[in-house]
Design an enzyme around this catalytic site. Sequence first.
Site, PDB file in Angstrom:
ATOM      1  N   GLU A  13       0.697  -1.189  -0.038  1.00 49.55           N
ATOM      2  CA  GLU A  13      -0.123  -0.178  -0.149  1.00 49.55           C
ATOM      3  C   GLU A  13       0.727   1.285   0.065  1.00 49.55           C
ATOM      4  OE1 GLU A  13      -3.632  -1.883   2.500  1.00 49.55           O
ATOM      5  OE2 GLU A  13      -1.889  -1.067   3.700  1.00 49.55           O
ATOM      6  N   ASP A 198     -11.903  -5.332  -2.547  1.00 48.45           N
ATOM      7  CA  ASP A 198     -12.866  -6.377  -2.441  1.00 48.45           C
ATOM      8  C   ASP A 198     -14.200  -6.148  -2.195  1.00 48.45           C
ATOM      9  OD1 ASP A 198     -10.971  -6.803   0.130  1.00 48.45           O
ATOM     10  OD2 ASP A 198     -12.955  -7.248   0.548  1.00 48.45           O
TER      11      ASP A 198
HETATM   12  N1  SAH Z   1      -2.516 -12.088   3.736  1.00 49.65           N
HETATM   13  C1  SAH Z   1      -3.144 -10.954   3.128  1.00 49.65           C
HETATM   14  C2  SAH Z   1      -2.936 -10.093   4.508  1.00 49.65           C
HETATM   15  C3  SAH Z   1      -3.872  -8.932   4.399  1.00 49.65           C
HETATM   16  S1  SAH Z   1      -4.868  -8.488   5.225  1.00 49.65           S
HETATM   17  C4  SAH Z   1      -1.857 -10.717   2.196  1.00 49.65           C
HETATM   18  O1  SAH Z   1      -1.300 -11.681   1.882  1.00 49.65           O
HETATM   19  O2  SAH Z   1      -1.578  -9.542   1.665  1.00 49.65           O
HETATM   20  C5  SAH Z   1      -6.045  -7.213   4.588  1.00 49.65           C
HETATM   21  C6  SAH Z   1      -5.365  -5.722   4.555  1.00 49.65           C
HETATM   22  O3  SAH Z   1      -6.022  -5.031   3.906  1.00 49.65           O
HETATM   23  C7  SAH Z   1      -5.638  -5.217   6.025  1.00 49.65           C
HETATM   24  O4  SAH Z   1      -4.545  -4.240   6.108  1.00 49.65           O
HETATM   25  C8  SAH Z   1      -7.007  -4.423   5.827  1.00 49.65           C
HETATM   26  O5  SAH Z   1      -6.974  -3.024   6.549  1.00 49.65           O
HETATM   27  C9  SAH Z   1      -7.335  -4.506   4.483  1.00 49.65           C
HETATM   28  N2  SAH Z   1      -8.367  -5.031   3.646  1.00 49.65           N
HETATM   29  C10 SAH Z   1      -8.603  -4.859   2.722  1.00 49.65           C
HETATM   30  N3  SAH Z   1      -9.910  -5.798   2.298  1.00 49.65           N
HETATM   31  C11 SAH Z   1     -10.386  -5.911   3.633  1.00 49.65           C
HETATM   32  C12 SAH Z   1     -11.513  -6.475   4.129  1.00 49.65           C
HETATM   33  N4  SAH Z   1     -12.414  -7.064   3.196  1.00 49.65           N
HETATM   34  N5  SAH Z   1     -11.725  -6.689   5.309  1.00 49.65           N
HETATM   35  C13 SAH Z   1     -10.820  -6.301   6.206  1.00 49.65           C
HETATM   36  N6  SAH Z   1      -9.606  -5.716   5.999  1.00 49.65           N
HETATM   37  C14 SAH Z   1      -9.459  -5.647   4.388  1.00 49.65           C
END
Ligand code: SAH
Length: 236
Positions: A13, A198
């Site tokens: 990001e 998403d």
């Molecule tokens: N395992 C993932 C980790 C991302 S966690 C990876 O491989 O990149 C998701 C991150 O994006 C968090 O920092 C959150 O703030 C944001 N995010 C994006 N979509 C989200 C959703 N639907 N629910 C919660 N957080 C979300």
Amino acid sequence: MKTICYIVAMVAEAKPFIDRYGIKKVDNFFSPLPCQLYEGEVEGTRLCVVLNGQMHGSDLVGCEAASVSTTAAIQRLDPDLIINSGTCGAFRKHGAEIAEVYIGNKAMFHDRRVPGDDNWQTQSIGNYNVWPGSETLAHSLGMKMGKVTTGSSLDMQPCDLEVIETNGGQLKDMEGAAVAFVCSLFSKPILLVKSVTDLCDSGAETYEEFSRNLSRACETLKAANERIIDYLTKSL
Ligand code: SAH
């Protein structure tokens, strides 16, 4: 504004933005805390980007790391404005689209299930205010606004959805309300900038949809932040 400080969870990001402004890493600034400082200057304004850091080879997403970073950033950098920039889930039923960038108009928590009276409910939900200039900024830059709703998981359980719907949540993330909570303690204004990776009501598997759209959402996030920086440094 003398100092603007971004709080960002993921390298993906922050990187397009850090590269765009050529801001430099300041090694061990927050040591022993995991957060990392990048610092530079834009149009006479000090621009700081604080990343939550990494552990076990992955970015420290979530409320705990975001709270630590925000507390340390405010105490050490004394910014005029905190900006929590990142990705989020949103809802097709509210007209959201992938890679669209929103400005937050409030921040709440959706997964703190604490039994008790109304005072406990009020504290659990949070409902933190944002920087009062957020609405004028969103209007001037033609960006939509929405209520950021924060929890500790990427997925969404039915009980989360119920809290989100009851309280008008629109942009689902894992840091916004935690950053807003810390800002409220220090009376620091917060601007929330969220790009959609998403759609929580698309029926798709969230992680798969998130991964597929992450780089596109981070590009629109960078473009939005360029316009925001321009607005903040030139008009305020
Ligand atoms: N395992 C993932 C980790 C991302 S966690 C990876 O491989 O990149 C998701 C991150 O994006 C968090 O920092 C959150 O703030 C944001 N995010 C994006 N979509 C989200 C959703 N639907 N629910 C919660 N957080 C979300």
